[in-house]
Design a protein around this motif. Sequence first.
Motif, PDB file in Angstrom:
ATOM      1  N   LEU A  43       1.915  -0.782   6.807  1.00 58.47           N
ATOM      2  CA  LEU A  43       0.632  -0.033   6.327  1.00 58.47           C
ATOM      3  C   LEU A  43       1.190   0.482   4.872  1.00 58.47           C
ATOM      4  O   LEU A  43       2.200   1.637   5.357  1.00 58.47           O
ATOM      5  CB  LEU A  43       0.021   0.931   7.240  1.00 58.47           C
ATOM      6  CG  LEU A  43      -0.711   1.906   6.930  1.00 58.47           C
ATOM      7  CD1 LEU A  43      -2.015   1.292   5.911  1.00 58.47           C
ATOM      8  CD2 LEU A  43      -1.321   2.872   7.978  1.00 58.47           C
ATOM      9  N   PHE A  44       0.754   0.539   3.762  1.00 57.27           N
ATOM     10  CA  PHE A  44       1.206   1.414   2.637  1.00 57.27           C
ATOM     11  C   PHE A  44       0.047   2.298   2.237  1.00 57.27           C
ATOM     12  O   PHE A  44      -1.236   1.861   1.995  1.00 57.27           O
ATOM     13  CB  PHE A  44       1.464   0.394   1.405  1.00 57.27           C
ATOM     14  CG  PHE A  44       2.496  -0.651   1.792  1.00 57.27           C
ATOM     15  CD1 PHE A  44       3.707  -0.205   1.102  1.00 57.27           C
ATOM     16  CD2 PHE A  44       2.286  -1.917   2.488  1.00 57.27           C
ATOM     17  CE1 PHE A  44       4.916  -1.055   1.417  1.00 57.27           C
ATOM     18  CE2 PHE A  44       3.258  -2.642   2.534  1.00 57.27           C
ATOM     19  CZ  PHE A  44       4.636  -2.305   2.250  1.00 57.27           C
ATOM     20  N   ILE A  45       0.260   3.581   2.075  1.00 63.21           N
ATOM     21  CA  ILE A  45      -0.625   4.709   1.644  1.00 63.21           C
ATOM     22  C   ILE A  45      -0.120   5.281   0.471  1.00 63.21           C
ATOM     23  O   ILE A  45       0.883   5.727   0.434  1.00 63.21           O
ATOM     24  CB  ILE A  45      -1.046   5.582   2.891  1.00 63.21           C
ATOM     25  CG1 ILE A  45      -1.711   4.557   3.986  1.00 63.21           C
ATOM     26  CG2 ILE A  45      -2.041   6.427   2.355  1.00 63.21           C
ATOM     27  CD1 ILE A  45      -1.795   5.644   5.190  1.00 63.21           C
ATOM     28  N   ALA A  46      -1.157   5.664  -0.406  1.00 67.92           N
ATOM     29  CA  ALA A  46      -0.767   6.515  -1.570  1.00 67.92           C
ATOM     30  C   ALA A  46      -1.816   7.571  -1.813  1.00 67.92           C
ATOM     31  O   ALA A  46      -2.799   7.243  -1.828  1.00 67.92           O
ATOM     32  CB  ALA A  46      -0.335   5.743  -2.827  1.00 67.92           C
ATOM     33  N   THR A  47      -1.371   8.823  -2.049  1.00 67.81           N
ATOM     34  CA  THR A  47      -2.399   9.807  -2.306  1.00 67.81           C
ATOM     35  C   THR A  47      -1.501  10.922  -3.247  1.00 67.81           C
ATOM     36  O   THR A  47      -0.514  11.024  -2.963  1.00 67.81           O
ATOM     37  CB  THR A  47      -2.843  10.567  -0.936  1.00 67.81           C
ATOM     38  OG1 THR A  47      -3.887  11.624  -1.355  1.00 67.81           O
ATOM     39  CG2 THR A  47      -1.624  11.256  -0.227  1.00 67.81           C
TER      40      THR A  47
ATOM     41  N   GLU B  11      -0.898  16.153   4.037  1.00 68.23           N
ATOM     42  CA  GLU B  11      -0.697  16.719   5.234  1.00 68.23           C
ATOM     43  C   GLU B  11      -1.419  16.223   6.187  1.00 68.23           C
ATOM     44  O   GLU B  11      -0.949  16.095   7.547  1.00 68.23           O
ATOM     45  CB  GLU B  11      -0.992  18.255   5.087  1.00 68.23           C
ATOM     46  CG  GLU B  11       0.108  18.983   3.876  1.00 68.23           C
ATOM     47  CD  GLU B  11      -0.353  20.507   3.866  1.00 68.23           C
ATOM     48  OE1 GLU B  11      -1.034  21.044   4.717  1.00 68.23           O
ATOM     49  OE2 GLU B  11       0.136  20.830   2.944  1.00 68.23           O
ATOM     50  N   GLU B  12      -2.552  15.806   6.117  1.00 67.66           N
ATOM     51  CA  GLU B  12      -3.484  15.347   7.324  1.00 67.66           C
ATOM     52  C   GLU B  12      -3.042  13.903   7.560  1.00 67.66           C
ATOM     53  O   GLU B  12      -2.905  13.559   8.894  1.00 67.66           O
ATOM     54  CB  GLU B  12      -4.945  15.392   6.828  1.00 67.66           C
ATOM     55  CG  GLU B  12      -5.911  14.983   8.001  1.00 67.66           C
ATOM     56  CD  GLU B  12      -7.295  14.686   7.713  1.00 67.66           C
ATOM     57  OE1 GLU B  12      -8.191  13.904   8.325  1.00 67.66           O
ATOM     58  OE2 GLU B  12      -8.040  15.759   6.954  1.00 67.66           O
ATOM     59  N   ILE B  13      -2.740  13.333   6.843  1.00 63.81           N
ATOM     60  CA  ILE B  13      -2.271  11.915   6.861  1.00 63.81           C
ATOM     61  C   ILE B  13      -0.919  11.810   7.718  1.00 63.81           C
ATOM     62  O   ILE B  13      -0.823  11.215   8.702  1.00 63.81           O
ATOM     63  CB  ILE B  13      -2.131  10.978   5.588  1.00 63.81           C
ATOM     64  CG1 ILE B  13      -3.537  10.799   4.984  1.00 63.81           C
ATOM     65  CG2 ILE B  13      -1.519   9.720   5.645  1.00 63.81           C
ATOM     66  CD1 ILE B  13      -3.564  10.111   3.436  1.00 63.81           C
TER      67      ILE B  13
ATOM     68  N   PHE C  74       3.795   8.934  -1.052  1.00 60.85           N
ATOM     69  CA  PHE C  74       4.122   7.349  -0.724  1.00 60.85           C
ATOM     70  C   PHE C  74       4.303   7.258   0.870  1.00 60.85           C
ATOM     71  O   PHE C  74       5.493   7.501   1.159  1.00 60.85           O
ATOM     72  CB  PHE C  74       4.817   6.490  -1.509  1.00 60.85           C
ATOM     73  CG  PHE C  74       4.415   6.378  -3.002  1.00 60.85           C
ATOM     74  CD1 PHE C  74       3.335   5.623  -3.191  1.00 60.85           C
ATOM     75  CD2 PHE C  74       4.970   7.261  -3.847  1.00 60.85           C
ATOM     76  CE1 PHE C  74       3.265   5.490  -4.889  1.00 60.85           C
ATOM     77  CE2 PHE C  74       4.752   7.313  -5.239  1.00 60.85           C
ATOM     78  CZ  PHE C  74       3.744   6.240  -5.705  1.00 60.85           C
ATOM     79  N   PHE C  75       3.528   6.680   1.513  1.00 61.23           N
ATOM     80  CA  PHE C  75       3.803   6.436   2.936  1.00 61.23           C
ATOM     81  C   PHE C  75       3.891   4.941   3.315  1.00 61.23           C
ATOM     82  O   PHE C  75       3.253   4.059   2.627  1.00 61.23           O
ATOM     83  CB  PHE C  75       2.588   6.826   3.738  1.00 61.23           C
ATOM     84  CG  PHE C  75       2.301   8.330   3.738  1.00 61.23           C
ATOM     85  CD1 PHE C  75       3.024   9.010   4.782  1.00 61.23           C
ATOM     86  CD2 PHE C  75       1.551   8.917   2.623  1.00 61.23           C
ATOM     87  CE1 PHE C  75       2.605  10.632   4.780  1.00 61.23           C
ATOM     88  CE2 PHE C  75       1.253  10.160   3.063  1.00 61.23           C
ATOM     89  CZ  PHE C  75       1.775  11.210   3.683  1.00 61.23           C
TER      90      PHE C  75
END
Length: 214
Positions: free
Chosen positions: A153-157, A164-166, A208-209
């Motif tokens: 799972l790739f996440i970018a914000t 912080e919530e993610i 980037f997660f």
Amino acid sequence: MEKEIIRLNIHFEEGFYTFSDQIKSQMRPLTEYTLGNFFTDDKPLNVEIGIGNGEFLCHIAEKRPDEHFIGFEVFRKIFRKAISKVQKKNLSNVKLIQYDASFFVPLLANNTVSNFYVNFPDPWPKKKHNKRRLLKPEFLKIISDKLIPGGKLFIATDHDDYAEEILINLKAVSELKPEFENYFVNELIDYYPTKYYRKFAIKNKVYFFKMVKL
């Protein structure tokens, strides 16, 4: 009264895109839905949630022609831009769906998705709207269920509060483990710089997660 279970009939125009009208016309009260396979073979399946103009999805789909890609986008105007990009690149490994991914992702079969991509999801910055954010623990758990073992799972914000919530929400999903020591990094050399990233996010700190399913 028991819910009726029906299979959604997804018709892809030109073989690769569908609009919400076609899906909404099948909706009924007290009904559960199932999905057939979007592709006819067992090549690796990847999903992007919130494709925007399709720039990121088209980039990786072109680089990986032996894999399949499904992209979800809610807004019709920008969705049409994604359609044009797929057409121009003549990509045969892409399906585009103009609908809320939070409805469709739970319908995907478990242990079938190689990678999920969530690039700059709407942060709903007003505190009273935070509950509308997509990446809650419940949805992250669903994503985990859909991933194959070893899937990512790739996440970018670029939104500090949402990051912080993610982080908190990801820690609540035990099946997902971070590839980065501190769950996220602020620079990712191989990240494709989309229009949004070039115009807005590059001015801010980006988170980037990258999570892997055990």
